[in-house]
Each structure stands twice: as structure tokens, then as C-alpha cells.
Design a protein around this motif. Structure first.
Motif, PDB file in Angstrom:
ATOM      1  N   THR A  49       0.762  -1.189   0.052  1.00  0.00           N
ATOM      2  CA  THR A  49       0.001   0.081  -0.066  1.00  0.00           C
ATOM      3  C   THR A  49       0.956   1.244   0.126  1.00  0.00           C
ATOM      4  N   GLY A  57      -7.633  -1.306  -3.204  1.00  0.00           N
ATOM      5  CA  GLY A  57      -8.594  -0.363  -2.790  1.00  0.00           C
ATOM      6  C   GLY A  57      -7.868   0.593  -2.060  1.00  0.00           C
ATOM      7  N   GLY A  74      -5.753   2.839  -4.254  1.00  0.00           N
ATOM      8  CA  GLY A  74      -6.667   4.000  -4.714  1.00  0.00           C
ATOM      9  C   GLY A  74      -6.252   4.300  -6.076  1.00  0.00           C
ATOM     10  N   LYS A  79      -6.179   4.473 -10.359  1.00  0.00           N
ATOM     11  CA  LYS A  79      -7.014   4.306 -11.408  1.00  0.00           C
ATOM     12  C   LYS A  79      -6.758   3.115 -12.143  1.00  0.00           C
ATOM     13  N   LYS A 139     -13.911   2.087  -2.564  1.00  0.00           N
ATOM     14  CA  LYS A 139     -12.816   2.843  -1.889  1.00  0.00           C
ATOM     15  C   LYS A 139     -12.252   3.717  -2.785  1.00  0.00           C
ATOM     16  N   ILE A 140     -11.701   3.183  -4.003  1.00  0.00           N
ATOM     17  CA  ILE A 140     -11.153   4.021  -4.897  1.00  0.00           C
ATOM     18  C   ILE A 140     -12.002   5.078  -5.257  1.00  0.00           C
ATOM     19  N   THR A 197     -13.774   6.738  -7.759  1.00  0.00           N
ATOM     20  CA  THR A 197     -13.912   7.544  -9.060  1.00  0.00           C
ATOM     21  C   THR A 197     -15.194   7.284  -9.732  1.00  0.00           C
TER      22      THR A 197
END
Length: 529
Positions: free
Chosen positions: A219, A250, A253, A255, A285-286, A288
């Protein structure tokens, strides 16, 4: 004339004053006198302490003398000069320090040398760090590992991998060695394909703390980890590996990670609801707008937990398109509409609630679901939103929500890094007559125990950041008042060895995802009458 002339015969206050002046002035001319006082102390604690302070001050301004004194036969003086060389980054000390480390010296002195070299920096000591990966002293190994990671030394990868693999063996996996922890972090810092492939392969290491360190390290690495995690999220991978990889994506984060998750859902990599849940939650969580399409598709899933995860993600992405789809699905009626309404309440999706509040019958159905909840946290959240919406209807609906009543019923603690899981636990526990307390990791959960809170039952996830479930249970079992509190561990783990390890820490029983509210209630009732 030296300020230290006749020093030993002077009164105490004069001695302290003189040493203060020497320490401040850093006059190299006083070095010889200070060395005499250091090597033949006065046996007065205050004065002897000030002698060391003054000597440090003088040596800090005299690199040449400090390096020369590294060859002293006086071990105390040698250690002092080793430390000074590191603290003030005396690069000319490197050859002497390396020579010292290559000789037969005690472990504590070798540690001092390695620490000093690490502070000076540079890669001159890289061979020394590699050589000490197999040292018998764990602190020396840890220091060497940290430096090899900092220096991004690809030649040490095999040695670091061996440390992690060794900790996964049958007789060693129950405890995460500090060396293993640092080896994972070092491999992540090195960041080569070989290193990262290995780290990702250990997402499902048999030790839960190692799994947590792998998750945290990947992460922290961020987008560079995504291509390697992508390889794990495939139809051929074990479901536990997919879940863990999805969780990390997640957390990151990124794209590109979102594309991986959406692709997995679109191509139906797994029929397992726990896998689908992990994928949808990671997409949420991301957060978008690109992920909205997948989240809306998730509303068609029959699993209520997945619906809660989807609505948790959608609540921060509300737009006219999302609301239109919600009106369509709820307006069609039936069990699916009821599931969505319940999930809006459970997830405390107040933004979706606001968007649908004025939609006639749908708004009324939704308000009825809010009023039916027994959870005061749910009531508080929607009461605040009604106050924000304003108007007579909203005011009347606020009257339908009871104010919180303290101290009612038994108490339960639920621990999970998933917000949607915590929301579901709140719903299940309040319906079962419990006053729920929730925490997002073991560290937060343990803080309740430290402040004196008492619970009738504890429900905890196994894999969490910061502090995993097994570490939490182990600490609780050593805490007054928690020796016998029933602990139910929620897991997707399929390996028998993991459950055996959890039982050793003090877990009473397990419930495996996916589960229904009725199954969890029944499991709790086995331990709480």
C-alpha cells in the motif's frame, strides 16, 4: 594554559563550570585533559557525566582525532568515538569502521559499528551488510536488512527472500520474526520486479502479521505495486489471494487498479460471493466516477452484504444517473427493492437518502426502513440529514426517530477494516439486542479494553491493517476482564493451520464469509446465553 589544569583538586561547582565552558568552546587543546578524566574518572556521577558531554563536544569539532581514537584499546572510548563518527557523519571513519567490523569483535560492538555506518551513509559498507544477513544476533540482522533496503541492493534479494520463506516453515510460521518484517519492507524498497513478485506472492503468508506487513508495504509503495497485484487477480488464482490483492488495490486507490477490479467483475473471475464483495468494496474505496458502472451493476447481486458494500461506495458518488437507477430498481418492488432499502439504512447512505427523499412512495418506503432500525447511530445519521433537508415533512420524520437511550442491553465489539462489514455488524447486533461498538483495526479495538470497556462478545476479522485479529485476541487474553470473553473470528481463510493458530491465541470459534445475519446470531448465542 589549559582550563583543566589542577582540575581534580577544584571544588565541585568549579568543575561543573569549567566542563560546561569546555563543552561549549569545543577547544581541541583540551582533548588530552578530557581523555585523562574520561579514562580515569573521579567517580562523581555528575562530574563524570559532564566529562563525557565535554569530550563529545570537543570530538564533534575534531574529525581527525575521533577517527584516530577508533583504534584505542579502551573499549568505552572506542564506542564513544564510533558513535561520534556516525552522529557527525565523519566519512574518513569508514575504512576504520569496516576494518573493525571484519575482525573478531563482540556482537554489541559490531552493532555499534553498523549503526554508525548507517548514519554516515553511502554504499561502502554494502558488502558488510550482506555478510551479516545470517548473523546470529537478530538486531545486527535487522540493521543490515534495513540498510540493504535503503540502498536498494538487488544482490541481497535472494538472502532476504530466504528469511521470509524460513518464517513460513511448519515450525516457525506461528510467530512473525522482526527479521521477516524488515525483510518484507526491504524487498518492497528495493522495488525490482523480482523483489515485488516475491512480496506479492506472500500476500497469503501463513503468519497473519507477515500478511499485514506485506499489505502495508505494498500500500505504501502505491501505483508501482499495481502491475504485480494485477497478476494475482485472475481466474486461476486462489480466492483468498484475490481477496487480499483486491483489498490492497482499494487501499492504494490507483486508477489502473480500478481497471483491474472492474475487469475482474465484468469477466466474472469468481462466483464466490466473498471475492465479489472484496472487488466491489475496493472499487468503492477508490471512489471515482468511472467505477460507478460496476457499482450499479452490483445492485443486482442477491448477496445483501455486497449490496451494503456497493451502496457504501455509491454514497460518495451520487449523481442523477445513480439516483435514476435507484428509483428504477426500488420502484420495481419485490425482494430486491427491500434489500436495497435495508442496505441504504445499514450503510447509512445519507446522500442517496437525500436524493430519493422527495421521490414519493420511494421516499416513504425508505423513511419507514430508517424508522424501523434499532440502531441509534443510524437514527443520528439520518436525523442530521433530515435536519439539513428541512421542511415540515422532514421535521415530522425526525419525530419518528427515537433519541438514544444509554446503557440498554448487552454489549458487543465488532472489529473489521471494512466499513460496510462494520455497518452490517451494527445492524445484526442491534437487531439481536446488543449495544454495538465498532473498530476499524485491532489497535483501535484494544483501546476500548485499555479504557475499561467491557463486552459480552467480540467479533473480529482475521486480516486487518495496523493490528490483525490474532494479535488483538492475544493481547486481550492477557488483559484483565477479557480472559474469558467469547471471541468469534470472521474469516475467508480455508487453511486449517490458520484456524489452529487463531485458537492458540484465544479465539473461541469461527464463522466463514459469506454468512447470513441468522448464522451470526446463532453463533453468538452458542456463547452468550
Amino acid at each position: 594554559m589549559s582550563m583543566l589544569a589542577g582540575f581534580r583538586e577544584k571544588p565541585f561547582l568549579d568543575k561543573i563550570t569549567i566542563l560546561n565552558e569546555v563543552a561549549t568552546g569545543k577547544d581541541v587543546a583540551e582533548l588530552e585533559g578530557l581523555l585523562d578524566l574520561f579514562q580515569t574518572p573521579l567517580n562523581d556521577t555528575s562530574v563524570d557525566y559532564m566529562v563525557v558531554t565535554a569530550l563529545n563536544g570537543v570530538l564533534s569539532s575534531d574529525e581527525q582525532s575521533t577517527v584516530k581514537l577508533l583504534d584505542s584499546d579502551d573499549e568505552k572510548l572506542k564506542v564513544l568515538c564510533i558513535r561520534m563518527s556516525g552522529e557527525f557523519q565523519f566519512k574518513s571513519a569508514i575504512p576504520n569502521l569496516l576494518k573493525m567490523a571484519e575482525s573478531e569483535i563482540k556482537a554489541d560492538l559490531l552493532f555499534e559499528v553498523l549503526t554508525s555506518l548507517s548514519k554516515i551513509g553511502g554504499d561502502e559498507a554494502i558488502d558488510l551488510y550482506r555478510a551479516n544477513l545470517t548473523n546470529d544476533d537478530d538486531l545486527i540482522v535487522v540493521m543490515s536488512i534495513e540498510m540493504l533496503g535503503e540502498l536498494k541492493d538487488e544482490q541481497s534479494i535472494e538472502g532476504l527472500k530466504e528469511i521470509v520463506l524460513h518464517n513460513n516453515e511448519d515450525d516457525r510460521y506461528e510467530v512473525c520474526d522482526l527479521t521477516t518484517w524488515k525483510a518484507v519492507e526491504a524487498l518492497t524498497l528495493i522495488g525490482s520486479d523480482e523483489a515485488l513478485i516475491f512480496v506479492v506472492e506472500n500476500l497469503h503468508h501463513r503468519n497473519p502479521t507477515v500478511r499485514r506487513v506485506v499489505t502495508d508495504s505494498l500500500t505504501s509503495l502505491g501505483s508501482s505495486a499495481v502491475p504485480h497485484l494485477k497478476k494475482i487477480i485472475s481466474p486461476d488464482s486462489d480466492k483468498d489471494d484475490i481477496i487480499l490483492a483486491a483489498n490492497v488495490l482499494g487501499f492504494i486507490g490507483d486508477k489502473e487498479g480500478l481497471d483491474v477490479l472492474m475487469d475482474a467483475i465484468e469477466k466474472k473471475y469468481s462466483d464466490d460471493s466473498s471475492v465479489r464483495y472484496a472487488l466491489y468494496e475496493a472499487i468503492g474505496k477508490i471512489g471515482t466516477m468511472k467505477g460507478v458502472i460496476s457499482l450499479i451493476d452490483g445492485l443486482q447481486d442477491d448477496d445483501e452484504l455486497i449490496t451494503v458494500a456497493v451502496l457504501t461506495g455509491l454514497d460518495s458518488l451520487v449523481n442523477p444517473g445513480v439516483l435514476k437507477k435507484m428509483v428504477e430498481l426500488i420502484g420495481a418492488g419485490g425482494s430486491k427493492a427491500g434489500k436495497i432499502l435495508r442496505a441504504i439504512v445499514t450503510a447509512r447512505a445519507v446522500n442517496i437518502f437525500e436524493g430519493l427523499y422527495s421521490e414519493g412512495k420511494i421516499g416513504r418506503f425508505m423513511m419507514n426502513a430508517v424508522a424501523a432500525s434499532k440502531d441509534h447511530v443510524v437514527h443520528d445519521a439520518f436525523r442530521d440529514k433530515l435536519r439539513e433537508i428541512g421542511g415540515e415533512e422532514a421535521k415530522a420524520d425526525m419525530e419518528r426517530l427515537p433519541e438514544r437511550v444509554q446503557g440498554q442491553g448487552r454489549r458487543a465489539l465488532a472489529v473489521d477494516d471494512s466499513k460496510s462489514m462494520l455497518a452490517l455488524y451494527r445492524s445484526i447486533l442491534t437487531n439481536a439486542g446488543y449495544e454495538p461498538t465498532v473498530a476499524e483495526n485491532g489497535h483501535e479495538a484494544y483501546s476500548y479494553a485499555e479504557q475499561g470497556d467491557i463486552f459480552d462478545v467480540i467479533i473480529t476479522d482475521m486480516n486487518m491493517p495496523v493490528m490483525d485479529g490474532m494479535e488483538l485476541v492475544s493481547k486481550l487474553r492477557q488483559t484483565d476482564g477479557f480472559e474469558t470473553v467469547p471471541v468469534i473470528m470472521v474469516t475467508t481463510e480455508s487453511e486449517y493451520s490458520q484456524q489452529e493458530l487463531a485458537r492458540k491465541t484465544g479465539v473461541n470459534d469461527f464463522i466463514t464469509k459469506p454468512f447470513t445475519p441468522e448464522q451470526l446470531k446463532a453463533k453468538i448465542e452458542e456463547f452468550v446465553s
